[in-house]
Design an enzyme around this catalytic site. Structure first.
Site, PDB file in Angstrom:
ATOM      1  N   LYS A 203      44.141  46.872  37.204  1.00 55.74           N
ATOM      2  CA  LYS A 203      45.591  46.948  36.963  1.00 55.74           C
ATOM      3  C   LYS A 203      45.978  48.255  36.271  1.00 55.74           C
ATOM      4  O   LYS A 203      45.164  48.941  35.665  1.00 55.74           O
ATOM      5  CB  LYS A 203      46.063  45.713  36.180  1.00 55.74           C
ATOM      6  CG  LYS A 203      46.065  44.482  37.111  1.00 55.74           C
ATOM      7  CD  LYS A 203      46.660  43.255  36.506  1.00 55.74           C
ATOM      8  CE  LYS A 203      46.662  42.130  37.560  1.00 55.74           C
ATOM      9  NZ  LYS A 203      47.000  40.830  37.019  1.00 55.74           N
ATOM     10  N   ARG A 244      39.545  36.776  36.915  1.00 51.01           N
ATOM     11  CA  ARG A 244      39.926  37.003  38.314  1.00 51.01           C
ATOM     12  C   ARG A 244      39.686  38.481  38.610  1.00 51.01           C
ATOM     13  O   ARG A 244      40.328  39.336  37.991  1.00 51.01           O
ATOM     14  CB  ARG A 244      41.400  36.630  38.490  1.00 51.01           C
ATOM     15  CG  ARG A 244      41.950  36.812  39.883  1.00 51.01           C
ATOM     16  CD  ARG A 244      43.436  36.463  39.908  1.00 51.01           C
ATOM     17  NE  ARG A 244      43.979  36.577  41.250  1.00 51.01           N
ATOM     18  CZ  ARG A 244      44.384  37.717  41.804  1.00 51.01           C
ATOM     19  NH1 ARG A 244      44.316  38.851  41.127  1.00 51.01           N
ATOM     20  NH2 ARG A 244      44.866  37.731  43.034  1.00 51.01           N
TER      21      ARG A 244
HETATM   22  N1  HH2 Z   1      47.228  39.032  39.352  1.00 45.87           N
HETATM   23  C1  HH2 Z   1      47.605  39.303  40.610  1.00 45.87           C
HETATM   24  C2  HH2 Z   1      47.800  38.275  41.548  1.00 45.87           C
HETATM   25  N2  HH2 Z   1      47.569  37.003  41.222  1.00 45.87           N
HETATM   26  N3  HH2 Z   1      46.888  35.398  39.642  1.00 45.87           N
HETATM   27  C3  HH2 Z   1      46.473  35.101  38.396  1.00 45.87           C
HETATM   28  N4  HH2 Z   1      46.193  33.826  38.078  1.00 45.87           N
HETATM   29  N5  HH2 Z   1      46.315  36.061  37.439  1.00 45.87           N
HETATM   30  C4  HH2 Z   1      46.560  37.383  37.699  1.00 45.87           C
HETATM   31  O1  HH2 Z   1      46.413  38.211  36.773  1.00 45.87           O
HETATM   32  C5  HH2 Z   1      46.982  37.740  39.010  1.00 45.87           C
HETATM   33  C6  HH2 Z   1      47.151  36.695  39.972  1.00 45.87           C
HETATM   34  C7  HH2 Z   1      47.819  40.724  41.025  1.00 45.87           C
HETATM   35  O2  HH2 Z   1      46.642  41.297  41.535  1.00 45.87           O
HETATM   36  P1  HH2 Z   1      46.237  41.428  43.088  1.00 45.87           P
HETATM   37  O3  HH2 Z   1      46.202  40.097  43.760  1.00 45.87           O
HETATM   38  O4  HH2 Z   1      44.978  42.203  43.162  1.00 45.87           O
HETATM   39  O5  HH2 Z   1      47.363  42.329  43.733  1.00 45.87           O
HETATM   40  P2  HH2 Z   1      48.653  42.009  44.611  1.00 45.87           P
HETATM   41  O6  HH2 Z   1      49.520  41.090  43.826  1.00 45.87           O
HETATM   42  O7  HH2 Z   1      49.254  43.364  44.840  1.00 45.87           O
HETATM   43  O8  HH2 Z   1      48.212  41.357  45.886  1.00 45.87           O
END
Ligand code: HH2
Length: 276
Positions: A203, A244
């Site tokens: 992040k 995660r």
């Molecule tokens: N962060 C993201 C998405 N889902 N769920 C939980 N429980 N906690 C988190 O910190 C979290 C989450 C964002 O990351 P990512 O899925 O890699 O990216 P994007 O939202 O751009 O798909």
């Protein structure tokens, strides 16, 4: 037998996720990546079909379903699959093809988790993807996040969800300073009495720190690995029951180390920890 915190592997079936966007939009590529993370030791695979990053374009129900269902169905006989969605219908249909966990960054779908007999992750978010990073402000970020998560988690439990997790939502309506406060005081969230999930992986605040200033521009995602691993280890050592992450293999090894160094803390994970 040593117990370690759980490792949730991120699998975004999207064109625009901030780190893995576009890599796994093809179902075969997504399923192959899921199997790779299972081989690396992931305890849960978190399948998402809509990016939650700031200013992400909304995705229609039909499009989100067509991205995730095939992948959930293929992986769920092999591993615990979580569905990362804020849409009721996506959660329901994912459950019908095998998803066992509902990962809800809107913290508003506890009822669906109860109806579908899914475990539930309530995530703190301030604002929506459109406005959440526009100058987010808190009087006291840790107590506001704790109050919100306690309320959402108790509500889900009252609806009948048997396994409720809470997640401070790193980067969801928070500055780098807010994210660091939440990590520094993670024990306050652990003290709520629900298993805590933490997602720092790749992040932007980590990119800011590695570029030298929490106020300045962030280093690119490719330069955020060390911060991702360090912050995951910190969170686990402070009592997170799960992390995660995108980088599964190294995090699984780090989680095992946390379990070895602090078996008493790891033992408190009970049924929620991974055993080896
Ligand atoms: N962060 C993201 C998405 N889902 N769920 C939980 N429980 N906690 C988190 O910190 C979290 C989450 C964002 O990351 P990512 O899925 O890699 O990216 P994007 O939202 O751009 O798909």
């Amino acid at each position: 037998m040593v117990v370690r915190p759980l490792v949730m592997g991120v699998l975004n079936v999207t064109p625009d996720s901030f780190y893995d966007g576009g890599r796994y939009l093809d179902h075969r590529a997504a399923i192959a990546r899921g199997r790779e993370m299972i081989a690396e030791g992931a305890d849960i695979i978190d399948v998402g079909g809509e990016s939650t990053r700031p200013h992400a374009a909304p995705v229609s129900l039909a499009e989100e379903l067509s991205r995730v269902l095939v992948v959930v169905e293929a992986l769920s006989p092999e591993v615990r699959v979580s569905i990362d969605t804020t849409k009721k219908e996506v959660a329901r249909q994912a459950a019908a093809v095998g998803a066992q966990v509902l990962n809800d960054v809107s913290a508003s779908l506890g009822e669906v988790a109860a109806e579908e007999n899914m475990a539930y992750v309530a995530v703190h978010r301030k604002g929506t993807p459109v406005d959440m990073q526009d100058d987010p402000r808190y009087d006291d970020v840790v107590s506001e996040v704790c109050e919100y998560l306690a309320e959402r988690a108790e509500a889900a439990r009252a609806l009948g969800v048997s396994e409720v997790w809470v997640d401070p939502g790193i980067g969801f309506g928070k500055t780098a300073h807010h994210n660091l406060c939440l990590l520094a005081e993670l024990r306050s969230i652990v003290a709520l009495g629900f298993p805590v999930l933490v997602g720092t992986s790749r992040k932007a605040f980590l990119g800011r720190i590695s570029a030298g200033s929490v106020e300045g521009p962030a280093a690119p995602v490719s330069e955020r690995f060390e911060g991702s691993l360090a912050s995951a280890v910190f969170a686990m050592a402070e009592g997170a029951a799960g992390v995660r992450v995108h980088d599964v293999a190294v995090t699984v090894r780090a989680a095992a180390l946390v379990g070895d160094v602090n078996p008493q803390a790891a033992a408190t994970l009970g049924d929620r920890g991974a055993r080896r």
